[in-house]
Design an enzyme around this catalytic site. Structure first.
Site, PDB file in Angstrom:
ATOM      1  N   HIS A  81       0.831  -1.205   0.000  1.00 34.02           N
ATOM      2  CA  HIS A  81       0.000   0.000   0.000  1.00 34.02           C
ATOM      3  C   HIS A  81       0.867   1.257   0.000  1.00 34.02           C
ATOM      4  O   HIS A  81       0.681   2.153  -0.839  1.00 34.02           O
ATOM      5  CB  HIS A  81      -0.917  -0.017   1.224  1.00 34.02           C
ATOM      6  CG  HIS A  81      -1.806   1.196   1.341  1.00 34.02           C
ATOM      7  ND1 HIS A  81      -3.118   1.182   0.946  1.00 34.02           N
ATOM      8  CD2 HIS A  81      -1.552   2.461   1.790  1.00 34.02           C
ATOM      9  CE1 HIS A  81      -3.646   2.380   1.152  1.00 34.02           C
ATOM     10  NE2 HIS A  81      -2.710   3.172   1.669  1.00 34.02           N
ATOM     11  N   GLU A  82       1.805   1.330   0.952  1.00 38.86           N
ATOM     12  CA  GLU A  82       2.629   2.537   1.054  1.00 38.86           C
ATOM     13  C   GLU A  82       3.502   2.710  -0.191  1.00 38.86           C
ATOM     14  O   GLU A  82       3.732   3.841  -0.638  1.00 38.86           O
ATOM     15  CB  GLU A  82       3.492   2.484   2.314  1.00 38.86           C
ATOM     16  CG  GLU A  82       2.717   2.341   3.621  1.00 38.86           C
ATOM     17  CD  GLU A  82       1.688   3.445   3.844  1.00 38.86           C
ATOM     18  OE1 GLU A  82       1.805   4.517   3.224  1.00 38.86           O
ATOM     19  OE2 GLU A  82       0.751   3.230   4.630  1.00 38.86           O
TER      20      GLU A  82
ATOM     21  N   HIS B 268       1.791   4.264  -3.226  1.00 39.39           N
ATOM     22  CA  HIS B 268       1.662   5.720  -3.173  1.00 39.39           C
ATOM     23  C   HIS B 268       2.754   6.430  -3.972  1.00 39.39           C
ATOM     24  O   HIS B 268       2.598   7.619  -4.284  1.00 39.39           O
ATOM     25  CB  HIS B 268       1.714   6.204  -1.727  1.00 39.39           C
ATOM     26  CG  HIS B 268       0.397   6.116  -1.012  1.00 39.39           C
ATOM     27  ND1 HIS B 268      -0.737   6.747  -1.468  1.00 39.39           N
ATOM     28  CD2 HIS B 268       0.046   5.483   0.142  1.00 39.39           C
ATOM     29  CE1 HIS B 268      -1.740   6.504  -0.627  1.00 39.39           C
ATOM     30  NE2 HIS B 268      -1.287   5.737   0.354  1.00 39.39           N
TER      31      HIS B 268
ATOM     32  N   GLU C 124      -5.602   7.410  -1.788  1.00 41.12           N
ATOM     33  CA  GLU C 124      -5.856   6.223  -0.962  1.00 41.12           C
ATOM     34  C   GLU C 124      -6.642   5.135  -1.678  1.00 41.12           C
ATOM     35  O   GLU C 124      -6.434   3.950  -1.427  1.00 41.12           O
ATOM     36  CB  GLU C 124      -6.562   6.629   0.334  1.00 41.12           C
ATOM     37  CG  GLU C 124      -5.781   7.618   1.189  1.00 41.12           C
ATOM     38  CD  GLU C 124      -4.414   7.096   1.593  1.00 41.12           C
ATOM     39  OE1 GLU C 124      -4.154   5.877   1.477  1.00 41.12           O
ATOM     40  OE2 GLU C 124      -3.580   7.916   2.030  1.00 41.12           O
TER      41      GLU C 124
ATOM     42  N   TYR D  22     -10.348   5.132   1.666  1.00 40.71           N
ATOM     43  CA  TYR D  22      -9.637   3.897   1.363  1.00 40.71           C
ATOM     44  C   TYR D  22     -10.618   2.842   0.828  1.00 40.71           C
ATOM     45  O   TYR D  22     -10.560   2.454  -0.334  1.00 40.71           O
ATOM     46  CB  TYR D  22      -8.946   3.357   2.608  1.00 40.71           C
ATOM     47  CG  TYR D  22      -7.885   4.228   3.208  1.00 40.71           C
ATOM     48  CD1 TYR D  22      -6.543   3.870   3.135  1.00 40.71           C
ATOM     49  CD2 TYR D  22      -8.200   5.400   3.880  1.00 40.71           C
ATOM     50  CE1 TYR D  22      -5.551   4.656   3.717  1.00 40.71           C
ATOM     51  CE2 TYR D  22      -7.221   6.202   4.456  1.00 40.71           C
ATOM     52  CZ  TYR D  22      -5.901   5.823   4.366  1.00 40.71           C
ATOM     53  OH  TYR D  22      -4.935   6.596   4.940  1.00 40.71           O
TER      54      TYR D  22
END
Length: 956
Positions: free
Chosen positions: A737-738, A741, A760, A814
């Site tokens: 996920h991070e 980004h 998100e 999200y």
């Protein structure tokens, strides 16, 4: 206060004093059906005089500990559907097997057949307001949970609970739960720690038990009491039985043979006179087990089964829910859940090893007058296991002498830990009101969030941040040079720095400038106006102690000051939302990014400092300090500029994809081995993201992953949180996920944080993309079911523009927005087209700041279809679109009427529904009714694809 005292084998229920010298007799045994010889689950046993009691488990087994002074006494055994038995014989024997005779009353045919089973259930549902207390109530309850694998006990915990229950259900579970006291066994998992830890917990068993109350949650999606599901089941009257002075109607609810959603097999017991549901038992059908298996296993199962080398087959799920009458109203009394799974592991030589979980929730006290909502320590919304909420303090006196499984290793609740659990609702109780839709916004919010002329008059080209971090004083001191280009002539500009941070001076061309401050805004005055296109710069010298994060307030960031596992200082900046101006002066608005940036951070020489971009050099500084000099060669948003400081170790790798991308890793030294194992997934992760999103966007700066106090998508220096024994596997969704980004949030940034869903939603959906790419579409679909459960549904996804709207529960940016993307992908119904669209978005907007409207306009242009209505509904309104359907059987055919109910006018999203037995195809609803006829399709066979389309379906 009105109370019900439930008789059971629990120390805190009994009113008498208990002393350590009292002697006891322990009786074990089974309660059996006299005809079938099978164990009777949840039969009640109690002594008439003393009031001590217990109940059988799902197999009909019991353990009863009786004070010797209470004997002799009469033992009463009862179970709905059986003749109550009273006995005084052999009460003091250590083993006791008792058989109960079924109790059946045969009524006249006119009484039996006047109503169908479904009609009886419908009448019972109509009588709920008369039979049940429809106001909020407060319970004291006892909860016990045991999990066993084979003959090895994985988990045992028990607790006394305070429960506040509104009778009216909401879309999400709304029961409030606080642990008053509790304890758990401390179990050594030995060499199988990773596997045993994985299968030793159940998500919030107390909350889950309350969710089985189908009187309160009768409208739940899969409830057999939900009228939308009547078409999936046959409701059969079985018999009327007698229990004392009460006649009890028994209804069997069984799935129809072709019902796609016949998930439960249920037996309901109703009081004949009032039609109150007294009790029901249900178990999952094979379809139900498959459904629960898909939903419950989710991403974690797809990952962990490969990590630990074991698979789970869902085998048996049984439930009993009972109610008790008090002063003419019925109240939830007891919930028992018994689950079984079969565990296979080739590496361990296991085949069908039995995993068993038993959960028991018993209401012991009832308060109906002035119930008090739980304001602190509420675990009702938390996902963790009950054992994770119970800690390490042991209260020897609490359980007294009635608990027959007392263990020296069991302990009481960690009250302090519960008090620290994040709770979004607590923001309403904060001493200083926070700005949001509920509380309103202030001038300070406007200064922070709005693009005023004093901001739009200039464009930032470059920052040079040069600061010293004082680890002892938790302070920052230094300067920031802001280089800018003039857009419109001006003599006053706005920059930003939190008002608790001191500005020593602001210099321009060697001269000190005048400035004024208002809240966190700084207004800088120049002696003469700048002309359009003119380049210039200012340097701000400042110092102060930045704020620290408050995790009780959403997106309330700051500098985290902590320690690593060896006791060394460890710190990190986390400032998304609150803004980078909490620790350094800048133009703190997402719409304006510098084209490049220097970040110089000076720290004591024994520490490592990690920021963004490339580490150009490490320069020795006075007083045994080192300056880390980083350079970011791409545009970067302000909240991404960061530092992590600790006693790190460093190692590196590279990824060849046309060009060579350098990869750097910084971790705690005690996690080096774990990190090297965990980071083996990084190159496959990057390969998947490049497949779907395009090339890594910051190749000159490289890709860096940092073990950190908090996970955060800092550009080219991605922080992944702490590495632990539990998460250091070769699959790590939080890291995915991070890292995603870097594309969504860093390469493309929204102009206003109100559109942060663009960051998100795409990063959340990126987790699903990796699951699909690595494990297959089925596991990816399961991950979307997890996201459906995570939707909050209290506010629109899009925030309020122009006020830096951050202090609210942003979770739907999200989950709900990711589900919106998944729905849109299925509307396109062409994955090649979907991937081209993702690449096109990145190519069009990379290194830019954008608005949601710009993105939607681009999507409309690329797809040659106006989908504005679609995004408006999901982003700007709380409710998702509802598909209304009316079904009518006409001979062997099924007439289907359908239409959309939505907030957006002319909502016209296509969706897939049954077109023939076992086949979905598109239908094209609008707000107006449409009709179609399906040949040779029954009521129970019709369905809508609400897994791939995030919609509400209402079928009549």
């Amino acid at each position: 206060m009105k109370r019900i005292i439930i008789l059971c084998l629990i120390a805190f229920v009994c009113s008498r004093s208990m002393y350590g010298q009292e002697k006891y007799v322990t009786i074990t045994g089974r309660i059996l059906d006299a005809q079938t010889k099978k164990g009777l689950p949840f039969a009640n046993l109690y002594l008439k005089k003393s009031g001590a009691g217990t109940a059988t488990n799902a197999e009909g087994e019991f353990v009863f500990k009786i004070q010797q002074s209470d004997l002799p006494d009469t033992l009463q055994i009862s179970c709905i559907g059986y003749t109550t038995l009273n006995t005084t014989q052999h009460v003091d024997r250590q083993t006791l097997n008792i058989e109960l005779q079924p109790a059946v009353v045969t009524l006249a045919a006119v009484n039996v057949n006047v109503q169908s089973g479904l009609d009886i259930i419908k009448d019972a549902l109509q009588h709920i307001p008369q039979n049940y207390d429809t106001s909020a109530v407060q319970f004291t309850a006892f909860y016990r949970e045991q999990i066993v694998l084979g003959d090895f006990e994985l988990n045992f915990n028990e607790a006394v609970l305070d429960i506040y229950r509104p009778f009216k259900a909401s879309e999400k579970l709304n029961d409030q739960i606080r642990i008053l006291k509790g304890r758990k066994k401390s179990i050594d998992f030995g060499k199988e720690a990773q596997l045993y830890y994985w299968i030793s917990g159940i998500s919030n068993g107390a909350r889950g038990s309350l969710s089985e109350d189908l009187i309160k949650y009768r409208e739940a999606k899969n409830s057999p009491f939900n009228p939308s599901n009547f078409r999936h089941y046959d409701y059969d009257y079985v018999e009327t039985i007698n229990e004392g002075t009460r006649n009890i109607i028994v209804i069997d609810i069984v799935p129809k043979p072709k019902a796609r959603k016949g998930y439960l097999r249920t037996k309901v017991f109703l009081d004949e006179k009032s039609l109150a549901v007294m009790r029901y038992n249900f178990e999952l059908t094979s379809r139900g087990r498959r459904m629960v298996s898909r939903k419950d296993k989710g991403v974690a199962y797809a990952i962990m089964s490969k990590v630990v080398g074991a698979s789970l087959e869902y085998d048996k799920f049984q439930y009993t829910i009972a109610y008790q009458e008090h002063q003419g109203k019925w109240y939830l009394n007891r919930v028992t859940r018994h689950w079984e799974m079969l565990v296979d592991s080739r590496r361990r030589g296991w085949q069908d090893r039995l995993w068993r979980a038993d959960m028991d929730l018993i209401m012991t006290d009832l308060k109906t007058e002035n119930p008090e909502p739980i304001t602190t320590g509420d675990i009702g919304k938390l996902e963790g296991s009950m054992k994770s909420f119970i800690g390490s303090d042991f209260d020897e006196k609490f359980w007294e002498n009635y608990n027959y499984i007392k263990s020296e290793k069991m302990d009481s609740i960690r009250r302090n830990d519960i008090g620290r659990l994040p709770n979004v609702d607590s923001t309403k109780q904060h001493s200083k009101p926070i700005s949001n839709r509920i509380n309103g916004f202030t001038r300070a919010d406007t200064l922070r969030g709005k693009l005023t002329p004093m901001r739009t008059c200039y464009d930032v080209n470059f920052y040079h941040l040069d600061v010293v971090i004082d680890l002892d004083e938790h302070a920052v001191k230094g300067s920031n040079t802001i280089r800018f280009k003039t857009i419109t002539p001006f003599t006053r500009m706005q920059i930003d720095l939190y008002e608790n941070m001191k500005i020593n001076r602001i210099e321009h061309r060697g001269k000190t400038l005048a400035f004024e401050r208002a809240y966190n805004a700084v207004f800088v005055d120049f002696p003469k106006p700048f002309t359009i296109g003119e380049q210039s710069e200012i340097t701000v010298y400042y110092e102060g102690i930045p704020q620290v994060p408050d995790f009780n307030i959403p997106m309330h960031g700051g500098i985290l000051w902590d320690q690593d596992s060896l006791g060394n200082p460890w710190l990190q900046v986390v400032c998304q939302g609150s803004g980078a101006s909490l620790w350094w002066p800048n133009k703190d608005h997402q719409s304006d990014e510098p084209d490049s940036m220097k970040i110089w951070i000076t720290v004591p020489a024994e520490f490592t400092e990690i920021s963004n971009g490339r580490l150009i050099r490490k320069s020795p500084m006075p007083n045994n300090h080192t300056r880390y000099e980083w350079f970011v060669s791409y545009p970067i948003n302000n909240y991404n500029a960061t530092f992590s400081i600790g006693k790190y170790v460093h190692f590196s790798d590279h990824y060849i994809s046309g060009d060579t991308l350098t990869i750097d890793y910084y971790v705690m030294p005690y996690n080096l081995t774990r990190a090297k194992r965990m980071f083996k997934q990084v190159i496959p992760m990057l390969r998947t993201f490049e497949k779907y999103f395009g090339k890594y966007p910051f190749p000159r700066d490289g890709f860096t992953l940092v073990e950190s106090l908090y996970p955060m998508e800092h550009q080219s220096g991605v922080c992944i949180g702490k590495i632990t024994a539990e998460n250091s596997s070769d699959t790590h969704p939080l890291m995915w996920h991070e890292s995603a980004h870097e594309w969504w949030g860093n390469a493309i940034t929204t102009k206003d944080i109100a559109d942060m869903w663009i960051h998100e939603a795409f990063a959340t959906y990126a987790e699903t993309i990796i699951i699909e790419d690595w494990f297959g579409r089925e596991d990816a679909n399961v991950s979307m079911l997890d996201q459906m459960d995570a939707v909050i549904g209290e506010e629109p996804v899009t925030g309020v523009y122009g006020v830096n709207h951050i202090h609210y529960n942003i979770g739907d940016m999200y989950s709900k927005a990711s589900l919106m993307l998944h729905t849109f992908r299925n509307i396109l119904d062409n994955d090649s087209r979907w991937i081209r669209l993702l690449h096109g978005i990145m190519d069009r907007f990379k290194y830019k700041t954008i608005t949601a409207q710009e993105l939607i306009t681009f999507i409309n242009q690329e797809t040659k279809t106006d989908y504005t209505y679609f995004f408006d509904q999901y982003l700007h309104f709380v409710d998702i679109p509802r598909l209304q359907i009316e079904l009518k059987e006409i001979g062997n055919n099924l007439q289907v009427k359908y239409r959309w109910e939505a907030d957006v006018k002319n909502f016209r999203m296509p969706v897939k529904a049954t077109q023939a037995e076992g086949r979905f195809a598109f239908i094209f609803p609008t707000p107006e009714w449409k009709t179609m006829t399906l040949k040779n399709v029954g009521l129970e066979e019709f369905d809508v694809d609400d897994e791939n389309f995030y919609i509400d379906v209402h079928i009549e």
